[in-house]
Design an enzyme around this catalytic site. Structure first.
Site, short mmCIF file in Angstrom:
data_model
loop_
_atom_site.label_atom_id
_atom_site.label_comp_id
_atom_site.label_asym_id
_atom_site.label_seq_id
_atom_site.Cartn_x
_atom_site.Cartn_y
_atom_site.Cartn_z
N PRO A 113 0.82 -1.22 0.00
CA PRO A 113 0.00 0.00 0.00
C PRO A 113 0.85 1.27 0.00
O PRO A 113 0.35 2.34 -0.33
CB PRO A 113 -0.83 -0.12 1.28
CG PRO A 113 -0.24 -1.21 2.08
CD PRO A 113 0.56 -2.08 1.16
N GLU A 156 1.51 -7.98 8.23
CA GLU A 156 1.58 -6.52 8.30
C GLU A 156 2.55 -5.93 7.29
O GLU A 156 2.72 -4.73 7.22
CB GLU A 156 1.97 -6.06 9.71
CG GLU A 156 1.01 -6.51 10.80
CD GLU A 156 -0.41 -6.00 10.57
OE1 GLU A 156 -0.57 -4.81 10.26
OE2 GLU A 156 -1.35 -6.81 10.69
N ARG A 163 -4.25 -7.44 -20.97
CA ARG A 163 -5.07 -6.83 -22.03
C ARG A 163 -4.23 -6.06 -23.04
O ARG A 163 -4.66 -5.83 -24.16
CB ARG A 163 -6.10 -5.87 -21.42
CG ARG A 163 -7.11 -6.54 -20.53
CD ARG A 163 -7.91 -5.52 -19.74
NE ARG A 163 -8.58 -4.57 -20.61
CZ ARG A 163 -9.70 -4.82 -21.28
NH1 ARG A 163 -10.28 -5.97 -21.15
NH2 ARG A 163 -10.22 -3.90 -22.06
N ASP A 196 -7.13 3.90 -26.90
CA ASP A 196 -6.38 5.12 -27.16
C ASP A 196 -7.24 6.35 -27.15
O ASP A 196 -7.27 7.11 -28.10
CB ASP A 196 -5.66 5.01 -28.51
CG ASP A 196 -4.59 3.95 -28.46
OD1 ASP A 196 -4.53 3.16 -29.39
OD2 ASP A 196 -3.85 3.93 -27.48
N1 ADE Z 1 -1.12 -4.96 -0.15
C1 ADE Z 1 -2.00 -4.54 0.78
N2 ADE Z 1 -2.70 -3.48 0.37
C2 ADE Z 1 -2.25 -3.20 -0.90
C3 ADE Z 1 -2.58 -2.20 -1.86
N3 ADE Z 1 -3.51 -1.27 -1.62
N4 ADE Z 1 -1.93 -2.22 -3.03
C4 ADE Z 1 -0.98 -3.16 -3.27
N5 ADE Z 1 -0.63 -4.11 -2.40
C5 ADE Z 1 -1.26 -4.14 -1.22
#
Ligand code: ADE
Length: 231
Positions: free
Chosen positions: A88, A115, A153, A168
């Site tokens: 994240p 975590e 894709r 495009d």
């Molecule tokens: N792992 C946990 N949350 C994530 C996210 N939002 N994007 C990518 N990997 C993640």
């Protein structure tokens, strides 16, 4: 294109990888997708891959040893892939990042759980850290699936020509979202298909579609902008 998925939960990918688009692309050899279980690189009878964070705090962290060993083992087969860590805290995925990834001959997707990763995984491997959005998933697997779907894709031959041409759509350098589309019936619960789409005038239809896409993109951007300013 080759994609390696490094995960503690290989079973999450069955079904997804066998589905119609990806299944066919794999069967025809356009995509070579392989799954590696990070736990295979863990040591000891318990094959431990995670441990508590030094300094305290909730949850468990992925230990650097099994993760780094797993990546290094996968990268010994040439050509080494572009290493992506799903987290994240990474740079945000959008269509231009997807295009960038699709130009790589091979990508290696490293999925975290618990975590997160011990910081020394990043320090050692210097991966391209990518997030699919500002929310926390329970692991990188779903994010890896998002990347695989979006990248596949763009691999030539995976989609028919008719569909791939549609991507495009730009306005002043900005990507447009798709405008409204209609199929049969011509009338549904009193709602009619716009006359222009039935006119047979292709130039007028193209102009209308572009205009609709611009308006829809502006509305979407306004909603996104106002959401962001909510404290
Ligand atoms: N792992 C946990 N949350 C994530 C996210 N939002 N994007 C990518 N990997 C993640």
């Amino acid at each position: 294109m080759r994609i390696d998925i490094l995960t503690l939960f290989p079973e999450m990918f069955t079904g997804f990888l066998d589905g119609s688009l990806l299944g066919a692309a794999r069967a025809s050899g356009l995509l070579d997708i392989r799954i590696v279980n990070i736990r295979d690189f863990a040591e000891g009878v318990h094959r431990q891959v995670d441990d508590r964070p030094f300094g305290g705090g909730p949850g468990m962290l992925l230990m650097p040893g099994p993760v780094v060993d797993c990546v290094e083992s996968v990268q010994t087969s040439a050509p080494a892939g572009h290493l992506v860590m799903l987290t994240p805290g990474g740079r945000r995925l959008d269509q231009s990042v997807v295009e960038e990834l699709s130009r790589q001959g091979r990508i290696v997707l490293l999925c975290g759980r618990y975590e997160g990763f011990d910081e020394r995984v990043s320090e050692t491997l210097q991966p391209d850290e990518i997030s699919i959005g500002d929310y926390v998933l329970s692991g990188g697997e779903v994010a890896a699936m998002v990347i695989i779907d979006a990248v596949a894709r763009l691999v030539p031959g995976v989609l028919g020509d008719e569909e791939s041409a549609r991507q495009d759509s730009f306005s002043g350098g900005e990507r447009l979202v798709e405008g409204p589309q209609y199929t049969r019936p011509r009338e549904f619960r009193g709602l009619h298909v716009p006359d222009v789409l039935l006119s047979g005038d292709h130039a007028r239809i193209a102009k209308w579609r572009h205009q609709q896409a611009v308006e829809k993109t502006q509305r979407r951007n306004q909603v996104n902008h106002s959401q962001r300013s909510i404290p």
